[in-house]
Scaffold this motif. Structure first.
Motif, mmCIF file in Angstrom:
data_model
loop_
_atom_site.group_PDB
_atom_site.id
_atom_site.type_symbol
_atom_site.label_atom_id
_atom_site.label_comp_id
_atom_site.label_asym_id
_atom_site.label_seq_id
_atom_site.Cartn_x
_atom_site.Cartn_y
_atom_site.Cartn_z
ATOM 1 N N ASP A 83 0.843 -1.207 0.000
ATOM 2 C CA ASP A 83 0.000 0.000 0.000
ATOM 3 C C ASP A 83 0.875 1.254 0.000
ATOM 4 O O ASP A 83 0.604 2.216 -0.715
ATOM 5 N N CYS A 85 3.845 1.469 -1.230
ATOM 6 C CA CYS A 85 4.452 1.525 -2.556
ATOM 7 C C CYS A 85 3.487 2.148 -3.562
ATOM 8 O O CYS A 85 3.872 3.027 -4.343
ATOM 9 N N GLU A 86 2.220 1.747 -3.510
ATOM 10 C CA GLU A 86 1.220 2.308 -4.429
ATOM 11 C C GLU A 86 1.003 3.791 -4.179
ATOM 12 O O GLU A 86 0.800 4.563 -5.115
ATOM 13 N N LYS A 87 1.086 4.182 -2.896
ATOM 14 C CA LYS A 87 0.844 5.584 -2.560
ATOM 15 C C LYS A 87 1.981 6.475 -3.097
ATOM 16 O O LYS A 87 1.735 7.576 -3.593
ATOM 17 N N ASP A 91 2.065 3.886 -10.949
ATOM 18 C CA ASP A 91 1.871 2.502 -11.398
ATOM 19 C C ASP A 91 2.860 2.175 -12.523
ATOM 20 O O ASP A 91 3.432 1.092 -12.569
ATOM 21 N N GLY A 96 6.868 0.957 -8.896
ATOM 22 C CA GLY A 96 5.412 0.765 -8.885
ATOM 23 C C GLY A 96 5.024 -0.589 -9.429
ATOM 24 O O GLY A 96 4.215 -1.312 -8.841
ATOM 25 N N ARG A 97 5.645 -0.968 -10.557
ATOM 26 C CA ARG A 97 5.331 -2.271 -11.169
ATOM 27 C C ARG A 97 5.796 -3.417 -10.261
ATOM 28 O O ARG A 97 5.098 -4.411 -10.089
ATOM 29 N N HIS A 100 3.207 -3.979 -7.612
ATOM 30 C CA HIS A 100 2.026 -4.702 -8.106
ATOM 31 C C HIS A 100 2.339 -6.186 -8.310
ATOM 32 O O HIS A 100 1.541 -7.045 -7.941
ATOM 33 N N ARG A 103 2.593 -7.880 -4.887
ATOM 34 C CA ARG A 103 1.294 -8.026 -4.223
ATOM 35 C C ARG A 103 0.523 -9.197 -4.850
ATOM 36 O O ARG A 103 -0.034 -10.033 -4.131
#
Ligand SMILES: Cn1cc(C(=O)NCCN2CCCC2)ccc1=O
Length: 115
Positions: A83, A85-87, A91, A96-97, A100, A103
């Motif tokens: 979370d 990392c996404e913030k 993306d 970002g990748r 994802h 996760r």
């Protein structure tokens, strides 16, 4: 959620599964952004934006100090890594990748182990 799943969520087996899952996260080729705490001196804005930093080495330390009650409390910290990392990351960026990908790997793996 099977009977087995209920069992695994309690203390003993749950913690064995935390060790297995954490080892697999650390070994993943896309784990490199998450292996150690983000160096907020080297990453402008990080300390201000991310209120609860978390990384795999901190999770390993908490596991060693018996700070996770069960699989659930462990999963909360792992999800905090992703979370955060996404913030903080687009993306469409390398980190970002990676977040994802990690996760997705984690979600598939722990559900495999529990089902
Ligand atoms: C999760 N995350 C990580 C970083 C980062 O720069 N990590 C260091 C990565 N390097 C790998 C070898 C030495 C250090 C920045 C933003 C972020 O959200």
């Amino acid at each position: 959620c099977t009977k087995k799943a209920k069992m695994a969520k309690d203390n003993t087996n749950g913690l064995a599964m935390c060790r297995v899952l954490l080892a697999e996260l650390e070994a993943h080729q896309d784990a490199w952004p998450f292996l150690t705490p983000v160096n907020h001196k080297a990453v402008p804005g990080y300390r201000k934006v991310i209120k609860k930093p978390m990384d795999f080495s901190t999770i390993r330390e908490k596991l060693a100090n018996n700070q996770y009650l069960n699989l659930e409390t462990f999963i909360i910290d792992v999800n905090l890594v992703f979370d955060n990392c996404e913030k903080f990351n687009e993306d469409d960026s390398e980190i970002g990748r990676a977040g994802h990908n990690m996760r997705r790997f984690f979600d598939e793996r722990w559900t495999e182990l529990l089902m």
